[in-house]
Motif scaffolding. Structure first.
Motif, mmCIF file in Angstrom:
data_model
loop_
_atom_site.group_PDB
_atom_site.id
_atom_site.type_symbol
_atom_site.label_atom_id
_atom_site.label_comp_id
_atom_site.label_asym_id
_atom_site.label_seq_id
_atom_site.Cartn_x
_atom_site.Cartn_y
_atom_site.Cartn_z
ATOM 1 N N LEU A 115 0.879 -1.439 -0.072
ATOM 2 C CA LEU A 115 0.073 -0.075 0.052
ATOM 3 C C LEU A 115 0.899 1.158 -0.096
ATOM 4 O O LEU A 115 0.465 2.381 -0.701
ATOM 5 N N TRP A 116 1.980 1.167 0.760
ATOM 6 C CA TRP A 116 2.893 2.415 0.778
ATOM 7 C C TRP A 116 3.385 2.495 -0.702
ATOM 8 O O TRP A 116 3.306 3.864 -0.997
ATOM 9 N N HIS A 117 3.836 1.801 -1.377
ATOM 10 C CA HIS A 117 4.524 2.020 -2.781
ATOM 11 C C HIS A 117 3.386 1.998 -3.737
ATOM 12 O O HIS A 117 3.519 2.647 -4.872
ATOM 13 N N THR A 118 1.731 1.740 -3.292
ATOM 14 C CA THR A 118 0.906 2.178 -4.325
ATOM 15 C C THR A 118 0.332 3.645 -3.881
ATOM 16 O O THR A 118 0.472 4.516 -5.060
ATOM 17 N N ASP A 119 0.000 3.802 -2.860
ATOM 18 C CA ASP A 119 -0.218 5.390 -2.340
ATOM 19 C C ASP A 119 -0.130 5.266 -0.857
ATOM 20 O O ASP A 119 -1.104 4.885 -0.159
ATOM 21 N N ARG A 120 0.944 5.806 -0.373
ATOM 22 C CA ARG A 120 1.384 5.937 1.021
ATOM 23 C C ARG A 120 0.083 6.563 1.968
ATOM 24 O O ARG A 120 -0.209 6.170 3.190
ATOM 25 N N GLU A 121 -0.857 7.300 1.301
ATOM 26 C CA GLU A 121 -1.936 7.766 2.044
ATOM 27 C C GLU A 121 -2.991 6.962 2.448
ATOM 28 O O GLU A 121 -3.730 7.039 3.345
ATOM 29 N N LEU A 122 -2.894 5.793 1.777
ATOM 30 C CA LEU A 122 -3.898 4.787 2.097
ATOM 31 C C LEU A 122 -3.599 4.020 3.288
ATOM 32 O O LEU A 122 -4.202 3.157 3.899
ATOM 33 N N VAL A 123 -2.167 4.143 3.730
ATOM 34 C CA VAL A 123 -1.895 3.258 4.901
ATOM 35 C C VAL A 123 -0.887 4.015 6.180
ATOM 36 O O VAL A 123 -1.170 3.871 7.120
ATOM 37 N N PHE A 124 -0.358 4.904 5.651
ATOM 38 C CA PHE A 124 0.451 5.866 6.705
ATOM 39 C C PHE A 124 0.707 7.378 5.964
ATOM 40 O O PHE A 124 1.555 7.563 5.315
ATOM 41 N N PRO A 125 -0.459 7.986 6.158
ATOM 42 C CA PRO A 125 -0.520 9.496 5.656
ATOM 43 C C PRO A 125 0.620 10.148 5.864
ATOM 44 O O PRO A 125 1.337 10.225 6.951
ATOM 45 N N GLU A 126 0.967 11.009 4.647
ATOM 46 C CA GLU A 126 2.493 11.630 5.112
ATOM 47 C C GLU A 126 2.386 12.874 6.247
ATOM 48 O O GLU A 126 3.508 13.218 6.636
ATOM 49 N N ILE A 127 1.070 13.270 6.676
ATOM 50 C CA ILE A 127 1.072 14.107 7.656
ATOM 51 C C ILE A 127 1.536 13.514 8.976
ATOM 52 O O ILE A 127 2.236 14.144 9.864
ATOM 53 N N LEU A 128 1.626 12.157 9.063
ATOM 54 C CA LEU A 128 2.176 11.269 10.387
ATOM 55 C C LEU A 128 3.761 11.608 10.382
ATOM 56 O O LEU A 128 4.206 11.476 11.505
ATOM 57 N N ASP A 129 4.303 12.081 9.339
ATOM 58 C CA ASP A 129 5.826 12.219 9.544
ATOM 59 C C ASP A 129 6.202 13.456 10.393
ATOM 60 O O ASP A 129 7.215 13.562 10.855
ATOM 61 N N LEU A 130 5.051 14.203 10.691
ATOM 62 C CA LEU A 130 5.405 15.277 11.668
ATOM 63 C C LEU A 130 5.943 15.004 12.978
ATOM 64 O O LEU A 130 6.429 15.775 13.586
ATOM 65 N N PHE A 131 5.381 13.811 13.430
ATOM 66 C CA PHE A 131 5.902 13.298 14.798
ATOM 67 C C PHE A 131 6.120 12.003 14.892
ATOM 68 O O PHE A 131 6.614 11.434 15.871
ATOM 69 N N PHE A 132 6.002 11.109 13.817
ATOM 70 C CA PHE A 132 6.256 9.810 13.769
ATOM 71 C C PHE A 132 7.696 9.552 12.895
ATOM 72 O O PHE A 132 7.732 9.633 11.601
#
Length: 238
Positions: A115-132
């Motif tokens: 899912l990440w390589h298909t569309d990461r928003e489907l499993v780990f949205p990019e906004i999570l990078d703010l704190f994860f």
């Protein structure tokens, strides 16, 4: 030194996993304490409220429990504990590995990275990078392969785990989690994994069925790989 290899390897991985778990728990705690999770969007708010309901974390905690049992099993042989103790620890270790650890770990890795390589928003949205942090993401979804590899390269010790019985246990756990997962949506309106938001109900049902087939297939593969290994020279139990 060879006899200490499993203890050293599992001990090292266990230490990293425990540190990662503590860090993960602190993330959720700090987010709740700050009360700012909603400022970053619903994806982070969902994480802060239901972080212990993600199957990824369930699998990670189970890996920690498995490695503790594996270390105890290896130590029981090094310290020459009673044969009954060795047998019980060895049996528990084999059942944990073949019934849950191997299939659930590979399923988590496969689905996440597909899912990440298909569309990461489907499993780990990019906004999570703010704190994860990225390293924690890899600890939860990539480094989890290490206990599987370690156990596979060790000599085979036990030969009593059968697919038919293991599949029943795995099916029960899978169904329990799915009931919990869908209950969270019906009770709170929250999809823990973003991919379910874009699916229709027929697609959600199909996706869940595919996960079930995948995890059972991985379980069958894991048991086959274990059965192909040569027995350990130290094997005393059938």
């Amino acid at each position: 030194m060879a006899n200490f290899f499993p203890v050293i390897m599992y001990g090292s991985v266990l230490s990293l996993n425990l540190y990662s778990l503590i860090y993960f728990m602190e993330l959720g705690y700090k987010m709740k304490k700050s009360g700012r999770e909603k400022e970053f969007g619903e994806d982070i708010a969902d994480f802060a409220g239901f972080e212990f309901c993600f199957f990824t974390l369930w699998n990670f905690i189970f890996q920690i429990l498995f490695m503790i049992v594996a270390i105890m099993d290896e130590v029981s042989k090094l310290m020459k504990f009673s044969l009954i103790t060795q047998k019980r620890l060895g049996k528990t270790r084999a059942v944990m590995y073949n019934t849950i650890l191997f299939p659930s770990t590979l399923m988590v890795m496969s689905i996440f990275w597909i899912l990440w390589h298909t569309d990461r928003e489907l499993v780990f949205p990019e906004i999570l990078d703010l704190f994860f942090p990225s390293w924690l993401n890899h600890m939860l979804h990539t480094f989890i392969v290490m206990p599987i590899i370690i156990e596979l390269i060790l000599p085979k010790k036990y030969n009593f785990v059968k697919f038919e019985k293991s599949a029943v246990v795995l099916t029960a756990i899978f169904m329990f989690y799915q009931i919990l997962y869908f209950s969270i949506y019906f009770c709170h309106g929250v999809w823990l994994y973003a991919v379910y938001k874009v699916f229709t109900w027929p697609q959600r049902i199909m996706f869940t069925a595919c996960q079930f087939v995948m995890v059972l297939s991985y379980q069958k593969l894991g048991i086959m790989l274990q059965n192909c290994k040569k027995p350990s020279l130290r094997q005393k139990f059938k």
